[in-house]
Design an enzyme around this catalytic site. Structure first.
Site, PDB file in Angstrom:
ATOM      1  N   LEU A  19      34.912  49.927 -50.480  1.00 48.10           N
ATOM      2  CA  LEU A  19      34.573  49.304 -52.083  1.00 48.10           C
ATOM      3  C   LEU A  19      34.881  50.544 -53.157  1.00 48.10           C
ATOM      4  CD1 LEU A  19      31.196  47.983 -50.879  1.00 48.10           C
ATOM      5  CD2 LEU A  19      33.029  46.575 -51.965  1.00 48.10           C
ATOM      6  N   TYR A 171      18.654  52.804 -43.577  1.00 42.40           N
ATOM      7  CA  TYR A 171      19.643  52.470 -44.531  1.00 42.40           C
ATOM      8  C   TYR A 171      18.736  51.382 -45.671  1.00 42.40           C
ATOM      9  CZ  TYR A 171      23.899  49.534 -46.528  1.00 42.40           C
ATOM     10  OH  TYR A 171      24.795  48.970 -47.321  1.00 42.40           O
ATOM     11  N   LYS A 175      18.599  51.854 -49.520  1.00 41.49           N
ATOM     12  CA  LYS A 175      18.811  50.805 -50.769  1.00 41.49           C
ATOM     13  C   LYS A 175      17.791  50.356 -51.451  1.00 41.49           C
ATOM     14  CE  LYS A 175      23.424  51.126 -49.820  1.00 41.49           C
ATOM     15  NZ  LYS A 175      24.268  51.575 -50.956  1.00 41.49           N
TER      16      LYS A 175
END
Length: 303
Positions: A19, A171, A175
């Protein structure tokens, strides 16, 4: 180069692959001068190499753009400060910061070690906070000197951070923290001409290749729905002056779909004049839950 970012300078973390690389190339194609940050680590954070950042910077210049590679560790204050300094020393300004760096160390919660927790939270959450803090300090100083910027910050959250994901407690927590950081930064920095938004992408990268390995659009569409490049147009727009007035928002981007995510907001409420007794509050809560929308399903959950 001309385009929506002509004359602007953007720094992208984790821009050596996936990305981040797609975002860096798209920003450059839109006219931005790009600081390409990447440590060149393995998918679990091991090792490191200057190659990925250098290759993307070379790819941009080969296409007629301007870019410089940055190999600093943005989870340290020194590395984050040098990211901002590289933009200022090389191009004289910084207009946009895209935070994207990260890696995974997935484990079920009972098997998740402290080192794996700390490493993932560090790269994602600390790796957003420190570049943001140093960039924000620069933009605040500029505003106080009478030179307010049309500055933009684009954070990278995840569906895991919004809904949870089985096997990804570290994670998910990181996030979710990025989403909260985005909201606070948007409120605090708007006075200096800074807008802060977040994108939750769904794309095939080294981090997600096992999840999306077989996901392809129908051939007749001529379009890979899971390509990282599908997310970049939204990031490029949010990082530009064209996004004026868009602040403190979270977007989900996948294939050809863009969604404004709507987070926690008050639902059904019950109130009494005084303290609830334990013997009665359970019945009240069950009544509230019957009137409330059911929660979204956690990714990977049974049922």
């Amino acid at each position: 180069m001309t385009g929506i970012h002509a004359g602007r300078v953007a720094a992208v973390t984790g821009a050596g692959r996936g990305l981040g690389r797609a975002h860096a190339l798209a920003l450059a194609a839109a006219g931005a001068k790009v600081v390409v940050n990447d440590l060149g680590v393995e998918p679990g954070g091991e090792g490191g190499s200057p190659g990925p950042a250098r290759h993307v910077a070379e790819e941009i210049t080969a296409r007629g753009g301007q870019a410089v590679a940055h190999g600093g560790d943005i989870t340290t204050s020194e590395g984050a400060a040098s990211l901002v300094a590289t933009a200022l020393d090389t191009y004289g300004r910084l207009d946009a910061l895209v935070c994207n760096a990260g890696f995974l160390r997935d484990r079920m919660l009972v098997n998740l070690g402290e080192d794996d927790w700390d490493a993932v939270v560090r790269v994602h959450l600390r790796g957003h906070f420190l570049p943001l803090r140093h960039a924000a300090a620069h933009w605040r100083a500029e505003a106080k000197a009478g030179r307010p910027a049309a500055a933009r910050v684009v954070h990278t959250t995840s569906g895991a951070g919004l809904l949870g994901s089985v096997g990804q407690a570290n994670y998910t927590a990181a996030k979710a923290g990025i989403t909260g950081l985005t909201l606070v930064a948007a409120a605090e920095l708007a006075r200096y001409g800074v807008q802060v938004n977040a994108v939750a992408p769904a794309a095939r990268t080294r981090m997600t290749e096992r999840v999306f390995a077989g996901t392809m659009a129908p051939p007749e569409h001529g379009f890979d729905a899971m390509a990282p490049e599908n997310v970049s147009p939204l990031v490029v727009w949010l990082a530009s002056e064209a996004s004026a007035g868009v602040n403190g928002r979270v977007f989900e981007a996948a294939g050809g779909r863009v969604t404004v995510m709507e987070g926690w907001s008050p639902g059904p409420t019950v109130e009494k004049a005084g303290r609830w007794e334990t013997s009665e509050v359970g019945e009240a809560v069950r009544g509230l839950l019957k009137a409330a929308r059911p929660p979204e399903r956690v990714y990977g959950a049974d049922g």
